[in-house]
Design a protein around this motif. Structure first.
Motif, PDB file in Angstrom:
ATOM      1  N   LEU A  84       0.723  -1.263  -0.018  1.00  0.00           N
ATOM      2  CA  LEU A  84       0.027   0.044  -0.090  1.00  0.00           C
ATOM      3  C   LEU A  84       0.720   1.471  -0.147  1.00  0.00           C
ATOM      4  N   ALA A  85       1.831   1.196   0.908  1.00  0.00           N
ATOM      5  CA  ALA A  85       2.882   2.572   0.845  1.00  0.00           C
ATOM      6  C   ALA A  85       3.337   2.588  -0.410  1.00  0.00           C
ATOM      7  N   GLY A  86       3.744   1.590  -1.054  1.00  0.00           N
ATOM      8  CA  GLY A  86       4.539   1.552  -2.324  1.00  0.00           C
ATOM      9  C   GLY A  86       3.396   2.494  -3.361  1.00  0.00           C
ATOM     10  N   ARG A  87       2.277   1.781  -3.717  1.00  0.00           N
ATOM     11  CA  ARG A  87       1.430   2.400  -4.331  1.00  0.00           C
ATOM     12  C   ARG A  87       1.021   3.790  -4.096  1.00  0.00           C
ATOM     13  N   MET A  88       0.787   4.205  -2.641  1.00  0.00           N
ATOM     14  CA  MET A  88       0.814   5.494  -2.383  1.00  0.00           C
ATOM     15  C   MET A  88       1.757   6.331  -2.841  1.00  0.00           C
ATOM     16  N   LEU A  89       3.164   6.090  -2.834  1.00  0.00           N
ATOM     17  CA  LEU A  89       4.181   6.855  -2.853  1.00  0.00           C
ATOM     18  C   LEU A  89       4.821   6.665  -4.628  1.00  0.00           C
ATOM     19  N   ALA A  90       4.218   6.064  -5.027  1.00  0.00           N
ATOM     20  CA  ALA A  90       4.561   6.018  -6.568  1.00  0.00           C
ATOM     21  C   ALA A  90       4.404   7.332  -7.303  1.00  0.00           C
ATOM     22  N   ARG A  94       8.052   9.791  -8.952  1.00  0.00           N
ATOM     23  CA  ARG A  94       8.075  10.174 -10.437  1.00  0.00           C
ATOM     24  C   ARG A  94       8.527  11.648 -10.132  1.00  0.00           C
ATOM     25  N   LEU A  95       8.270  12.455  -9.152  1.00  0.00           N
ATOM     26  CA  LEU A  95       8.565  13.416  -8.980  1.00  0.00           C
ATOM     27  C   LEU A  95      10.024  13.482  -8.744  1.00  0.00           C
ATOM     28  N   THR A  96      10.466  12.810  -7.635  1.00  0.00           N
ATOM     29  CA  THR A  96      11.973  12.807  -7.655  1.00  0.00           C
ATOM     30  C   THR A  96      12.734  12.431  -8.711  1.00  0.00           C
ATOM     31  N   ASP A  97      12.423  11.671  -9.684  1.00  0.00           N
ATOM     32  CA  ASP A  97      13.140  11.291 -10.769  1.00  0.00           C
ATOM     33  C   ASP A  97      12.888  12.612 -11.858  1.00  0.00           C
ATOM     34  N   HIS A 109      11.683  18.337 -19.466  1.00  0.00           N
ATOM     35  CA  HIS A 109      10.874  17.146 -18.957  1.00  0.00           C
ATOM     36  C   HIS A 109       9.822  17.472 -17.924  1.00  0.00           C
ATOM     37  N   ARG A 110       8.794  16.877 -18.214  1.00  0.00           N
ATOM     38  CA  ARG A 110       7.376  17.149 -17.313  1.00  0.00           C
ATOM     39  C   ARG A 110       6.992  15.814 -16.777  1.00  0.00           C
ATOM     40  N   VAL A 111       6.364  16.038 -15.494  1.00  0.00           N
ATOM     41  CA  VAL A 111       5.869  14.899 -14.709  1.00  0.00           C
ATOM     42  C   VAL A 111       4.810  14.300 -15.480  1.00  0.00           C
ATOM     43  N   ASN A 112       3.833  15.311 -15.798  1.00  0.00           N
ATOM     44  CA  ASN A 112       2.394  14.812 -16.382  1.00  0.00           C
ATOM     45  C   ASN A 112       1.864  13.604 -15.478  1.00  0.00           C
ATOM     46  N   LEU A 113       1.421  13.875 -14.363  1.00  0.00           N
ATOM     47  CA  LEU A 113       1.006  12.900 -13.559  1.00  0.00           C
ATOM     48  C   LEU A 113      -0.579  12.443 -13.706  1.00  0.00           C
ATOM     49  N   PRO A 114      -0.920  11.348 -14.143  1.00  0.00           N
ATOM     50  CA  PRO A 114      -2.148  11.203 -14.547  1.00  0.00           C
ATOM     51  C   PRO A 114      -3.213  10.913 -13.350  1.00  0.00           C
ATOM     52  N   GLY A 115      -4.661  10.849 -13.696  1.00  0.00           N
ATOM     53  CA  GLY A 115      -5.252  10.572 -12.656  1.00  0.00           C
ATOM     54  C   GLY A 115      -5.967  11.931 -11.754  1.00  0.00           C
ATOM     55  N   LEU A 123       0.632  18.804  -6.490  1.00  0.00           N
ATOM     56  CA  LEU A 123       2.151  19.207  -6.376  1.00  0.00           C
ATOM     57  C   LEU A 123       2.822  18.764  -8.001  1.00  0.00           C
ATOM     58  N   ALA A 124       2.639  17.916  -8.546  1.00  0.00           N
ATOM     59  CA  ALA A 124       2.965  17.568  -9.721  1.00  0.00           C
ATOM     60  C   ALA A 124       2.817  18.557 -10.751  1.00  0.00           C
ATOM     61  N   ASP A 125       1.507  19.117 -10.795  1.00  0.00           N
ATOM     62  CA  ASP A 125       1.125  20.258 -11.506  1.00  0.00           C
ATOM     63  C   ASP A 125       1.971  21.432 -11.269  1.00  0.00           C
TER      64      ASP A 125
END
Length: 297
Positions: A84-90, A94-97, A109-115, A123-125
């Motif tokens: 669950l923590a891995g899914r939550m922190l995924a 991407r932000l760290t990368d 480069h852009r994060v373009n986090l979906p969802g 935060l990603a936007d």
């Protein structure tokens, strides 16, 4: 700044989830003890009829199973918490990368986090917006440096020509030379300011004001006259009033660039450059022609 290694956020969340599961399981056992086992007699009652176990009998039967249940809860809490923590922190990964790529200079480069919108997406936007602004500012600085290195060659070339003429003609009027050098220096300062305005032109910080293209053309011709004389080029002007709207500094630089190219890309000797200004329907027209060969656009 170097930091000593510590527990990862994923591990901390996993331990927190597992600890919460153990706490809930312990509370359930406490509830069983408080509300059930405490009302059972300690010793089994020896009465006629069915066997009635005592508290010790129930504890001996219940304790091993309760211990196994706690072990299973701990295992499920650790495994489930880790997943669950891995899914939550995924999204955070991407932000760290993206941050590391930006630190290496890759601002495109852009994060373009979906969802759907949540704290991580917000935060990603915001991070993508920051990268876009940084990329724009860096491009603006590079554009300014490129323009400055290209455009400042003209006043420097004029100054060099004036100094060369004075060196080969010691009897030339010194006051005239000083005045021309002063004019070239003033123009270089105006050019620097114009480049600053040009670098911010895409931000619409461009100030327009009424100008007369004939005066712009005359000033450009006067500043480049020594360069034309040194190359044997004759400058011909036909400056009629040509009102227009724009930045005087940028229009002067545009006219100077056109005139400078017409002088440089001309016949080796006895070339001519014609500069004319006319007025059209609500706008001014500037024309620069020379006697050189036609160049491809």
């Amino acid at each position: 700044m170097a930091r000593s290694p510590g527990l990862s956020v994923r591990l901390k969340l996993t331990l927190s989830y597992a600890g919460l599961v153990i706490l809930v399981g312990g509370l359930l056992l406490a509830v069983v003890w408080v509300f059930l086992l405490r009302y059972v007699p300690e010793v089994a009652a020896r009465t006629p009829g069915p066997f009635s176990p005592g508290r010790e009998d129930l504890v001996r039967a219940f304790a091993p199973r309760a211990a196994w249940a706690m072990v299973i809860l701990v295992a499920v809490g650790l495994l489930g918490g880790w997943l669950l923590a891995g899914r939550m922190l995924a999204p955070l990964s991407r932000l760290t990368d993206a941050t590391r790529l930006a630190a290496k200079g890759s601002l495109s480069h852009r994060v373009n986090l979906p969802g759907r919108q949540d704290e991580f997406r917000e935060l990603a936007d915001s991070f993508d917006t920051m990268l876009a602004r940084l990329e724009s500012h860096v491009a603006e600085q590079r554009r300014f440096a490129a323009n400055a290195s290209h455009e400042l060659r003209t006043p420097l070339a004029i100054s060099q020509t004036l100094l060369d003429v004075a060196h080969h003609d010691p009897d030339r009027d010194t006051e005239e030379l000083i005045e021309r050098l002063r004019a070239v220096n003033t123009r270089a300062i105006d050019l620097t300011e114009a480049l600053l305005v040009l670098s911010r032109a895409d931000q619409r910080s461009f100030t327009r004001e009424p100008v007369d293209l004939s005066l712009i053309a005359e000033e450009a011709v006067e500043s480049l006259l020594p360069l034309a004389e040194s190359r044997g080029i004759t400058l011909e002007t036909s400056a009629d009033s040509a009102p227009a709207h724009g930045s005087p500094a940028l229009l002067l630089q545009l006219t100077t660039n056109l005139l400078h190219n017409a002088i440089v890309h001309n016949l080796p000797e006895h070339g001519t450059v014609q500069v004319s200004t006319t007025s059209g329907e609500g706008h001014g027209i500037l024309t620069v022609e020379n006697s050189g060969e036609r160049l491809s656009p």
